[in-house]
Design a protein around this motif. Structure first.
Motif, PDB file in Angstrom:
ATOM      1  N   SER A  37       0.650  -1.126   0.003  1.00 46.81           N
ATOM      2  CA  SER A  37       0.094   0.017  -0.030  1.00 46.81           C
ATOM      3  C   SER A  37       1.052   1.143   0.134  1.00 46.81           C
ATOM      4  CB  SER A  37      -0.990  -0.003   1.097  1.00 46.81           C
ATOM      5  OG  SER A  37      -0.263   0.032   2.472  1.00 46.81           O
ATOM      6  N   CYS A  38       2.302   1.310   0.457  1.00 45.13           N
ATOM      7  CA  CYS A  38       2.911   2.701   0.646  1.00 45.13           C
ATOM      8  C   CYS A  38       4.278   2.347  -0.023  1.00 45.13           C
ATOM      9  CB  CYS A  38       3.007   2.806   2.277  1.00 45.13           C
ATOM     10  SG  CYS A  38       3.874   1.482   2.985  1.00 45.13           S
TER      11      CYS A  38
ATOM     12  N   ASP B  46      -7.934  14.701  -0.231  1.00 41.51           N
ATOM     13  CA  ASP B  46      -7.623  13.433  -1.157  1.00 41.51           C
ATOM     14  C   ASP B  46      -8.408  13.316  -2.077  1.00 41.51           C
ATOM     15  OD1 ASP B  46      -6.043  11.548  -1.890  1.00 41.51           O
ATOM     16  OD2 ASP B  46      -6.904   9.981  -0.084  1.00 41.51           O
ATOM     17  N   ALA B  49      -7.880  10.774  -5.195  1.00 37.97           N
ATOM     18  CA  ALA B  49      -7.851   9.300  -4.788  1.00 37.97           C
ATOM     19  C   ALA B  49      -9.417   8.865  -4.916  1.00 37.97           C
ATOM     20  CB  ALA B  49      -7.785   9.013  -3.445  1.00 37.97           C
ATOM     21  N   ASN B 189      -1.913  12.099 -12.179  1.00 36.83           N
ATOM     22  CA  ASN B 189      -2.492  12.128 -10.763  1.00 36.83           C
ATOM     23  C   ASN B 189      -1.421  12.375  -9.850  1.00 36.83           C
ATOM     24  OD1 ASN B 189      -1.104   9.420 -11.213  1.00 36.83           O
ATOM     25  ND2 ASN B 189      -2.209   8.693  -9.468  1.00 36.83           N
ATOM     26  N   LYS B 240     -14.234   9.611  -8.892  1.00 39.97           N
ATOM     27  CA  LYS B 240     -13.451  10.663  -8.689  1.00 39.97           C
ATOM     28  C   LYS B 240     -14.193  12.186  -9.221  1.00 39.97           C
ATOM     29  CE  LYS B 240      -9.216   8.074  -9.738  1.00 39.97           C
ATOM     30  NZ  LYS B 240      -8.719   7.992  -8.394  1.00 39.97           N
ATOM     31  N   HIS B 362       4.339   9.050   4.705  1.00 41.31           N
ATOM     32  CA  HIS B 362       3.317   8.416   5.518  1.00 41.31           C
ATOM     33  C   HIS B 362       3.444   9.076   7.107  1.00 41.31           C
ATOM     34  CE1 HIS B 362       2.937   4.306   3.722  1.00 41.31           C
ATOM     35  NE2 HIS B 362       2.147   5.288   3.114  1.00 41.31           N
ATOM     36  N   ALA B 365       1.380  12.183   6.559  1.00 38.41           N
ATOM     37  CA  ALA B 365      -0.166  11.735   6.543  1.00 38.41           C
ATOM     38  C   ALA B 365      -0.464  11.655   7.764  1.00 38.41           C
ATOM     39  CB  ALA B 365      -0.182  10.705   5.604  1.00 38.41           C
ATOM     40  N   ARG B 376      -3.022  12.150   0.637  1.00 38.63           N
ATOM     41  CA  ARG B 376      -2.516  10.954   0.157  1.00 38.63           C
ATOM     42  C   ARG B 376      -1.277  11.043   0.452  1.00 38.63           C
ATOM     43  NH1 ARG B 376      -3.592   7.195  -4.063  1.00 38.63           N
ATOM     44  NH2 ARG B 376      -2.118   5.364  -3.653  1.00 38.63           N
ATOM     45  N   SER B 377      -0.657   9.780   0.682  1.00 41.96           N
ATOM     46  CA  SER B 377       0.805   9.518   0.696  1.00 41.96           C
ATOM     47  C   SER B 377       1.212   8.177   0.278  1.00 41.96           C
ATOM     48  CB  SER B 377       1.240   9.514   2.174  1.00 41.96           C
ATOM     49  OG  SER B 377       0.542   8.701   3.075  1.00 41.96           O
ATOM     50  N   HIS B 380       1.226   6.504  -5.004  1.00 50.10           N
ATOM     51  CA  HIS B 380       0.144   6.984  -6.017  1.00 50.10           C
ATOM     52  C   HIS B 380      -0.016   6.107  -7.360  1.00 50.10           C
ATOM     53  CE1 HIS B 380       0.589  10.730  -3.503  1.00 50.10           C
ATOM     54  NE2 HIS B 380       1.873  10.555  -4.142  1.00 50.10           N
ATOM     55  N   ARG B 396       0.805  14.097  -1.242  1.00 51.98           N
ATOM     56  CA  ARG B 396      -0.393  14.774  -2.065  1.00 51.98           C
ATOM     57  C   ARG B 396      -1.403  15.217  -1.472  1.00 51.98           C
ATOM     58  NH1 ARG B 396      -3.279  11.138  -6.940  1.00 51.98           N
ATOM     59  NH2 ARG B 396      -4.498  10.936  -4.963  1.00 51.98           N
TER      60      ARG B 396
END
Lengths: 136, 424
Positions: A37-38, B46, B49, B189, B240, B362, B365, B376-377, B380, B396
Motif C-alpha cells: 500500500s505504501c 484527497d 483518490a 495524478n 473521482k 506516511h 500523513a 494521500r501519501s 500514487h 499529495r
C-alpha cells in the motif's frame, strides 16, 4: 493518540540514525518484503553462527515507524538463537517501540518483524528439510 | 417516471447562483464535510483518490433503490421500463457532458476496466508497437504490459522533461515509428500536468496510431469534449467526479467500437444465442455483459448534473485559484519540495505532490490526520514516475469543487506542526 506521542525523540533518532543499517558481505539469511500500500521496503540480512544470529543488518526505505521498528528489532535479536528469534511475538516489537501505534500504522511497525520471521522460517525450514534428507 | 430524478435535482444548487461567484461555496452540499475526525472538522484534501459525493448523488441512488429498482432491458413491467429509462438517461447525460454520441458511452466499473477492455480487444500482432508514458497511473501501464507479453507486441514509454511535461522530441520519435496505439493520461495524478491532448492526438493520427486518453483526473476538473480532442478512446471513473464507486465510462468512436470484439460476454450483450454460436447486440450494449451497475450509472448521471450546474469553467477557475494559492504558500514553507510544473499554473490541475524535509510521506500523513486533514501519501500507483522523480513516495494534496482556501490554510498550519514534531 497524538502525533507528538508517536514521534518521540527516540523514534526520530532511530529513523535518522538507524542502528544496524547496511548489508553483510556473506549473509546466510536474506529476506525482503514490501508494504504494497505504501511502497515501504525492508531487507534483513543475517549471518548465522552456531545456531545464533551472529550479525544482523537491514536496509530499505520507509516511514519513521517502519525504519525505527526494524532497527530496534535487529538490536533486540542480536546474539539470540534462531529458534528463539523465530518465536518472537508481535507485542515484543510494539513494546520495543513503546509508543502508541494506531491500527493504520501497524503494518509499518511490523514490516521488519514480518521480514525477520520469513527469513528465519525459510532458513530453519530449509535446514530442517535438509536434515530430514540427510536422515534418509 | 422521471419524477424521482427531478425530485433529486431540486436539491441541487442552481447554476445561476454560482455564475460569477469567486469561490464556489458548495461544502454544504456534501454531508460528509460535516464529519469530525479526532474531534476536528474534516479537511478533505484527497479528492484525486476519490471525491466526496453531493447529497443529490446520494439521494438519487437512495431514491432509485427505494422506488424504481428493477432489472433493465428485460422486463415488460413498469418498474423495469422506468429503471431502463433512468439508466439510459444517465448515459445520455454523460454523452452530452463530454460531447459524445450515447452509443459511444460504455458503462464499465472504472477507468482501469475501460483500459483493460480496449487492451484486450485490440489484438495487436507480434511486433506492433504500443506507446505509453512514464507519468501514467499503473492502470495505463500494466494492461499494456500484459497485452504485449501475450501477443509479442512492443511497448515503449515517452519520458518526461525536468519540468514534468512529456518530452515532445521523444514523443515525435516514438510516434514516427507508427505505433498501433498510444495511451496517455490527460492529467497526471501526481504531477498535475495537463497534457496537450489535442496536439498529441493529431500527431498520433498523422502516423496512423489509435489514441486512448486516461481522463480520470481530467473530467472532474476541466471541460472535456472528446470530439474536439478527437481521441479514439477516452476513459474515466465515476467516483473521482462526485459520483459513486463501481461505475466508470469508456468512450470510443462508434466506427471503432463496432469493429471491436466484445470484452466480456454473457447476458444482455447478445442479439441471438444458439448453441452453435451467438451474435452481438448493438452498441453500446455489446460491451455491457450481465446486469450492470444501474444505481451507479444513475448516481453518475446525477453527479454530471451537479458538475454542470456549477459549470466546468467555474470549477476549473476555482480549483486553479486554490492550487495557485497553495503553490505560492507552500513555496514559503522551509524544506518543501514540490513536483510537477510550477511555473505555469494553467497547465496544472487538481493535485500538488510534495515532500517535506526528510519526513516520510506516511509520517506526514499521520501528523496531518491528527489535525483532521486527509491527504494521500505513497507512490500514487505510479511507481515508474516515482523512480523518475528519484523518490520512493510523496505526499499529495488534491482539490475539488468543495475545497476552500480555509482548507489550504489549515493544511499549511499543520505543515508547520509537522516541522516542529520532526524538529526540522
Amino acid at each position: 493518540m497524538s502525533a507528538e506521542a508517536m514521534y518521540e525523540e527516540i523514534i526520530l533518532d532511530y529513523y535518522r540514525h538507524p542502528q544496524n543499517f547496511g548489508t553483510l558481505e556473506k549473509p546466510d539469511i536474506k529476506a525482503k518484503d514490501v508494504n504494497i500500500s505504501c511502497g515501504d521496503e525492508v531487507e534483513i540480512q543475517i549471518a548465522v553462527k552456531e545456531g545464533k544470529i551472529a550479525q544482523i543488518m537491514f536496509h530499505g526505505k520507509g516511514c519513521a515507524i517502519s525504519q525505527a521498528a526494524t532497527s530496534m528489532l535487529t538490536e533486540h535479536v542480536q546474539g539470540v538463537s534462531l529458534e528463539k528469534a523465530a518465536k518472537i511475538a508481535k507485542q515484543e516489537v510494539l513494546d520495543l517501540l513503546s509508543i502508541p501505534i494506531s491500527p493504520m500504522r501497524l503494518k509499518c511497525a511490523l514490516l521488519g518483524f514480518k521480514v525477520l520471521k520469513v527469513g528465519l522460517y525459510s532458513y530453519l525450514g530449509e535446514k530442517r528439510d535438509g536434515d530430514e534428507c540427510e536422515d534418509e | 417516471m422521471q419524477a424521482s430524478y427531478i425530485q433529486v435535482s431540486e436539491e441541487m444548487p442552481l447554476g445561476k447562483e454560482r455564475q460569477g461567484s469567486k469561490e464556489i461555496a458548495v461544502s454544504k452540499d456534501f454531508p460528509i464535510l460535516q464529519t469530525k475526525i479526532r474531534g476536528k472538522p474534516l479537511i478533505y484534501l484527497d479528492s484525486a483518490a476519490t471525491s466526496q459525493k453531493p447529497l443529490s448523488v446520494i439521494t438519487a441512488i437512495d431514491t432509485y433503490y427505494k422506488t424504481t429498482n428493477a432489472n433493465i432491458h428485460r422486463g415488460l413491467h413498469t418498474l423495469s421500463g422506468q429503471a431502463t429509462d433512468l439508466y439510459e438517461g444517465a448515459r445520455k447525460k454523460i454523452a452530452t457532458f463530454i460531447g459524445a454520441n450515447e452509443k459511444e458511452i460504455i458503462f464499465v466499473r472504472n477507468a482501469t476496466e475501460a483500459i483493460n477492455l480496449v487492451a484486450h480487444t485490440l489484438h495487436p500482432k507480434r511486433g506492433d508497437m504500443i506507446v505509453s508514458t512514464v507519468m501514467e497511473h499503473h492502470s495505463n501501464i500494466v494492461p499494456w504490459q500484459q497485452v504485449a507479453q501475450q501477443t509479442g507486441a512492443l511497448l515503449a514509454f515517452i519520458p518526461l522533461t525536468k519540468e514534468g511535461l512529456l518530452d515532445m522530441k521523444k514523443t515525435n520519435v516514438l510516434f514516427a515509428k507508427k505505433p498501433l496505439l498510444v495511451a496517455f493520461t490527460h492529467v497526471s495524478n501526481v504531477l498535475g500536468t495537463i497534457n496537450p491532448v489535442k496536439e498529441l492526438v493529431a500527431l498520433a493520427h498523422k502516423y496512423g496510431a489509435l489514441v486512448l486518453v486516461d481522463g480520470a483526473q481530467a473530467v472532474p476538473h476541466i471541460h472535456v469534449n472528446v470530439k474536439e480532442l478527437d481521441a479514439d478512446f477516452y476513459v474515466f471513473s465515476g467516483h473521482k467526479m462526485l459520483g459513486p464507486t463501481g461505475i466508470g465510462v469508456l468512450y470510443g468512436k462508434k466506427a471503432l467500437l463496432e469493429k471491436m470484439d466484445p470484452f466480456l460476454t454473457g447476458g444482455d450483450m447478445i442479439k441471438e444465442v444458439a448453441l452453435e454460436g451467438s451474435t452481438w447486440n448493438e452498441l453500446p450494449w455489446k460491451f455491457e455483459a450481465g446486469t450492470p451497475n444501474i444505481a451507479g450509472a444513475i448516481g453518475l448521471g446525477t453527479a454530471v448534473d451537479y458538475l454542470q450546474s456549477l459549470g466546468m469553467e467555474n470549477i476549473q477557475k476555482h480549483e486553479q485559484e486554490l492550487l495557485q494559492y497553495a503553490l505560492e504558500k507552500m513555496k514559503c514553507v522551509a524544506g518543501v519540495t514540490m513536483y510537477g510544473p510550477l511555473y505555469d499554473p494553467l497547465i496544472r490541475s487538481g493535485v500538488i505532490a510534495f515532500n517535506l524535509g526528510d519526513i516520510h510521506p506516511h509520517d506526514l500523513a499521520s501528523v496531518l490526520d491528527d489535525e483532521g486533514i486527509a491527504i494521500r501519501s505513497g507512490h500514487h500507483c505510479a511507481q515508474p514516475l516515482m523512480q523518475t522523480l528519484g523518490v520512493s513516495a510523496t505526499a499529495r494534496i488534491s482539490v475539488s469543487v468543495y475545497t476552500t482556501k480555509k482548507d489550504i490554510d489549515v493544511f499549511l498550519v499543520a505543515l508547520e506542526k509537522a516541522r516542529r514534531i520532526f524538529r526540522l
